[in-house]
Scaffold this motif. Structure first.
Motif, PDB file in Angstrom:
ATOM      1  N   UNK A 112       0.942  -1.200  -0.075  1.00  0.00           N
ATOM      2  CA  UNK A 112       0.030  -0.053  -0.021  1.00  0.00           C
ATOM      3  C   UNK A 112       0.672   1.214  -0.041  1.00  0.00           C
ATOM      4  N   UNK A 113       2.019   1.289   0.911  1.00  0.00           N
ATOM      5  CA  UNK A 113       2.935   2.360   1.053  1.00  0.00           C
ATOM      6  C   UNK A 113       3.331   2.739  -0.669  1.00  0.00           C
ATOM      7  N   UNK A 114       4.068   1.525  -1.184  1.00  0.00           N
ATOM      8  CA  UNK A 114       4.482   1.666  -2.365  1.00  0.00           C
ATOM      9  C   UNK A 114       3.694   2.021  -3.455  1.00  0.00           C
ATOM     10  N   UNK A 115       2.241   1.674  -3.561  1.00  0.00           N
ATOM     11  CA  UNK A 115       1.396   2.134  -4.453  1.00  0.00           C
ATOM     12  C   UNK A 115       1.158   3.714  -4.056  1.00  0.00           C
ATOM     13  N   UNK A 116       1.044   3.982  -2.967  1.00  0.00           N
ATOM     14  CA  UNK A 116       1.074   5.661  -2.597  1.00  0.00           C
ATOM     15  C   UNK A 116       2.182   6.395  -3.222  1.00  0.00           C
ATOM     16  N   UNK A 117       3.350   5.898  -3.073  1.00  0.00           N
ATOM     17  CA  UNK A 117       4.452   6.462  -3.690  1.00  0.00           C
ATOM     18  C   UNK A 117       4.461   6.695  -4.991  1.00  0.00           C
ATOM     19  N   UNK A 118       4.172   5.748  -5.613  1.00  0.00           N
ATOM     20  CA  UNK A 118       4.178   5.476  -7.276  1.00  0.00           C
ATOM     21  C   UNK A 118       3.217   6.501  -7.795  1.00  0.00           C
ATOM     22  N   UNK A 119       1.802   6.421  -7.156  1.00  0.00           N
ATOM     23  CA  UNK A 119       0.752   7.319  -7.473  1.00  0.00           C
ATOM     24  C   UNK A 119       1.130   8.785  -7.660  1.00  0.00           C
ATOM     25  N   UNK A 120       1.986   9.333  -6.558  1.00  0.00           N
ATOM     26  CA  UNK A 120       2.078  10.628  -6.270  1.00  0.00           C
ATOM     27  C   UNK A 120       2.946  10.989  -7.703  1.00  0.00           C
ATOM     28  N   UNK A 121       3.898  10.232  -8.074  1.00  0.00           N
ATOM     29  CA  UNK A 121       4.692  10.675  -9.435  1.00  0.00           C
ATOM     30  C   UNK A 121       3.949  10.639 -10.684  1.00  0.00           C
ATOM     31  N   UNK A 122       2.987   9.423 -10.712  1.00  0.00           N
ATOM     32  CA  UNK A 122       2.208   9.280 -11.719  1.00  0.00           C
ATOM     33  C   UNK A 122       1.281  10.462 -12.133  1.00  0.00           C
ATOM     34  N   UNK A 123       0.798  11.046 -11.068  1.00  0.00           N
ATOM     35  CA  UNK A 123      -0.315  12.001 -11.016  1.00  0.00           C
ATOM     36  C   UNK A 123       0.120  13.234 -11.923  1.00  0.00           C
ATOM     37  N   UNK A 124       1.352  13.551 -11.452  1.00  0.00           N
ATOM     38  CA  UNK A 124       1.975  14.958 -11.942  1.00  0.00           C
ATOM     39  C   UNK A 124       2.507  14.443 -13.419  1.00  0.00           C
ATOM     40  N   UNK A 125       2.799  13.157 -13.650  1.00  0.00           N
ATOM     41  CA  UNK A 125       3.355  13.111 -15.081  1.00  0.00           C
ATOM     42  C   UNK A 125       2.359  12.924 -16.037  1.00  0.00           C
ATOM     43  N   UNK A 126       1.268  12.382 -15.774  1.00  0.00           N
ATOM     44  CA  UNK A 126       0.309  12.013 -16.455  1.00  0.00           C
ATOM     45  C   UNK A 126      -0.377  13.301 -16.952  1.00  0.00           C
TER      46      UNK A 126
ATOM     47  N   UNK B  37      12.392  14.571 -14.465  1.00  0.00           N
ATOM     48  CA  UNK B  37      11.007  13.845 -14.075  1.00  0.00           C
ATOM     49  C   UNK B  37      10.375  12.899 -15.000  1.00  0.00           C
ATOM     50  N   UNK B  38      10.926  12.708 -16.293  1.00  0.00           N
ATOM     51  CA  UNK B  38      10.587  11.367 -16.998  1.00  0.00           C
ATOM     52  C   UNK B  38      10.933  10.441 -16.475  1.00  0.00           C
ATOM     53  N   UNK B  39      12.537  10.319 -15.983  1.00  0.00           N
ATOM     54  CA  UNK B  39      13.092   9.139 -15.465  1.00  0.00           C
ATOM     55  C   UNK B  39      12.002   8.568 -14.410  1.00  0.00           C
ATOM     56  N   UNK B  40      11.963   9.714 -13.497  1.00  0.00           N
ATOM     57  CA  UNK B  40      11.059   9.265 -12.257  1.00  0.00           C
ATOM     58  C   UNK B  40       9.552   8.812 -12.831  1.00  0.00           C
ATOM     59  N   UNK B  41       9.192   9.320 -13.673  1.00  0.00           N
ATOM     60  CA  UNK B  41       7.627   8.862 -14.113  1.00  0.00           C
ATOM     61  C   UNK B  41       7.927   7.457 -14.523  1.00  0.00           C
ATOM     62  N   UNK B  42       8.675   7.059 -15.365  1.00  0.00           N
ATOM     63  CA  UNK B  42       9.117   5.829 -15.773  1.00  0.00           C
ATOM     64  C   UNK B  42       9.264   4.798 -14.851  1.00  0.00           C
ATOM     65  N   UNK B  43      10.094   5.161 -13.991  1.00  0.00           N
ATOM     66  CA  UNK B  43      10.412   4.247 -12.720  1.00  0.00           C
ATOM     67  C   UNK B  43       9.032   4.040 -11.837  1.00  0.00           C
ATOM     68  N   UNK B  44       8.393   5.189 -11.628  1.00  0.00           N
ATOM     69  CA  UNK B  44       7.200   4.749 -10.807  1.00  0.00           C
ATOM     70  C   UNK B  44       6.353   3.924 -11.584  1.00  0.00           C
ATOM     71  N   UNK B  45       6.059   4.206 -12.767  1.00  0.00           N
ATOM     72  CA  UNK B  45       5.328   3.359 -13.648  1.00  0.00           C
ATOM     73  C   UNK B  45       5.498   1.873 -13.735  1.00  0.00           C
ATOM     74  N   UNK B  46       6.691   1.697 -13.953  1.00  0.00           N
ATOM     75  CA  UNK B  46       7.199   0.351 -14.152  1.00  0.00           C
ATOM     76  C   UNK B  46       7.135  -0.357 -12.835  1.00  0.00           C
ATOM     77  N   UNK B  47       7.598   0.346 -11.875  1.00  0.00           N
ATOM     78  CA  UNK B  47       7.404  -0.409 -10.364  1.00  0.00           C
ATOM     79  C   UNK B  47       6.057  -0.525  -9.919  1.00  0.00           C
ATOM     80  N   UNK B  48       5.037   0.406 -10.423  1.00  0.00           N
ATOM     81  CA  UNK B  48       3.676   0.165  -9.961  1.00  0.00           C
ATOM     82  C   UNK B  48       3.030  -1.114 -10.902  1.00  0.00           C
ATOM     83  N   UNK B  49       3.302  -1.012 -12.084  1.00  0.00           N
ATOM     84  CA  UNK B  49       2.761  -2.196 -13.101  1.00  0.00           C
ATOM     85  C   UNK B  49       3.443  -3.522 -12.269  1.00  0.00           C
ATOM     86  N   UNK B  50       4.591  -3.543 -12.183  1.00  0.00           N
ATOM     87  CA  UNK B  50       5.475  -4.749 -11.690  1.00  0.00           C
ATOM     88  C   UNK B  50       4.481  -5.359 -10.156  1.00  0.00           C
ATOM     89  N   UNK B  51       4.358  -4.367  -9.394  1.00  0.00           N
ATOM     90  CA  UNK B  51       3.780  -4.696  -8.215  1.00  0.00           C
ATOM     91  C   UNK B  51       2.215  -5.143  -8.377  1.00  0.00           C
TER      92      UNK B  51
END
Length: 348
Positions: free
Chosen positions: A62-76, A94-108
């Motif tokens: 749940x914590x990991x999802x929260x952190x990823x969503x914060x980055x994704x909302x801005x990037x979207x 910013x794009x690298x953070x977005x891609x990392x958060x996106x990939x991490x969330x999808x993997x989870x």
């Protein structure tokens, strides 16, 4: 997905909703500054994740999802507004953070989906319903990738809009003392000494409901929607061809003086039943309308009312002097950082 959002089914998640708000606010320190906007996003992320995944998701996930969503909302939002999609291809931080958060969330999510399929009989949640959905043909069911896409959509839709609406509610309540006093009085009367609300309390929290409705009028999270015409038609005297994109704004509609008297005034009593009858059909559409109306309207409203009554019972929040709050019309309509001082409150 429709059966998961019936009134009866939403009631099953009421305890998770209350737990979501207390899990976040119990960490607040008396007299210290908290970013209420970030806190409300944390609340709604927790509730949405628990609703989707039931007991198959742990606190760390749940914590990991929260952190990823914060980055994704801005990037979207940046990707929505960038021309031709060129900006998102640049190797910016910013794009690298977005891609990392996106990939991490999808993997989870993929990991949770695979685990869920192996133990489907042990769960009764939205992911289980999606995994069991199928069409008429053999093998006509959602793949793991399609399930992941649906879950990603639900996480975003279930987190940011309600979180922003709650942040606006806290801000407006704190800056309107007379509204705050009535909310506290109602909460104290209905809860009768209890520190936490229950689903059965909501029908008696009438003023709380009017306050949240007025928040949605002034600051609807979905501030701009789009539709596509399916045939040639006419709108406001203008001919539109089939396939035309039409943008409309609930934010602008809700502030039209022809529909709402003194539209810039925060007046929860305009939603008293005697006055609400005068609001024209279609004038208030924070969740959209028609067959494209938000599937989560009742879920989000119950979540928000339980969160607000929990906050009113336990905390009094005050704006930090000098902090400026302005609407941020991005993917949804947020407050931006919302620093407030948290003071414990004893029921009156």
């Amino acid at each position: 997905m429709q059966p998961a959002f019936t009134r009866e089914r939403v009631g099953v998640h009421a305890a998770d909703m209350v737990h979501g708000i207390t899990a976040v606010t119990d960490a607040w320190q008396p007299g210290r500054t908290v970013d209420v906007s970030a806190a409300m996003q944390s609340v709604t992320a927790r509730v949405t994740a628990r609703t989707l995944f039931s007991t198959s998701i742990g606190d760390q996930d749940v914590t990991d999802i929260q952190h990823c969503l914060v980055v994704l909302f801005s990037g979207v939002y940046r990707r929505m507004t960038a021309p031709l999609g060129l900006w998102e291809k640049l190797p910016t931080p910013g794009n690298r953070r977005f891609r990392a958060a996106h990939d991490r969330l999808r993997g989870l999510i993929h990991r949770i989906v695979r685990t869920h399929r192996r133990t489907a009989d042990a769960h009764d949640d939205l992911l289980t319903a999606l995994a069991a959905a199928h069409g008429d043909g053999p093998g006509d069911s959602l793949s793991d990738r399609e399930l992941c896409d649906q879950v990603m959509t639900l996480l975003v839709a279930g987190t940011e809009p309600t979180g922003h609406a709650l942040a606006w509610a806290v801000h407006l309540i704190a800056t309107h003392p007379e509204v705050e006093a009535r909310l506290h009085a109602e909460t104290d009367r209905v809860l009768a000494g209890r520190r936490l609300p229950e689903l059965a309390d909501l029908p008696r929290l009438e003023y709380t409901g009017r306050v949240f409705t007025e928040v949605l009028r002034l600051y609807p999270p979905g501030w701009m929607f789009t539709r596509t015409t399916t045939c040639e038609t006419e709108l406001a005297g203008r001919a539109l061809p089939r396939g035309a994109d039409v943008l409309y704004s609930p934010y602008a509609l809700h502030r039209d003086p022809r529909l709402f008297a003194e539209p810039g005034i925060f007046d929860p009593d305009r939603w008293h039943p005697d006055r609400a009858r005068s609001v024209p059909r279609g004038a208030f559409i924070p969740f959209g309308a028609g067959n494209r109306k938000c599937i989560g309207e009742h879920f989000g409203t119950v979540e928000a009312l339980l969160a607000l009554s929990t906050l009113c019972a336990r905390w009094r929040l005050r704006p930090v002097p000098g902090a400026e709050v302005r609407p941020r019309p991005e993917t949804t309509l947020g407050t931006g950082p919302l620093p407030m001082l948290a003071h414990p409150r004893a029921p009156g």
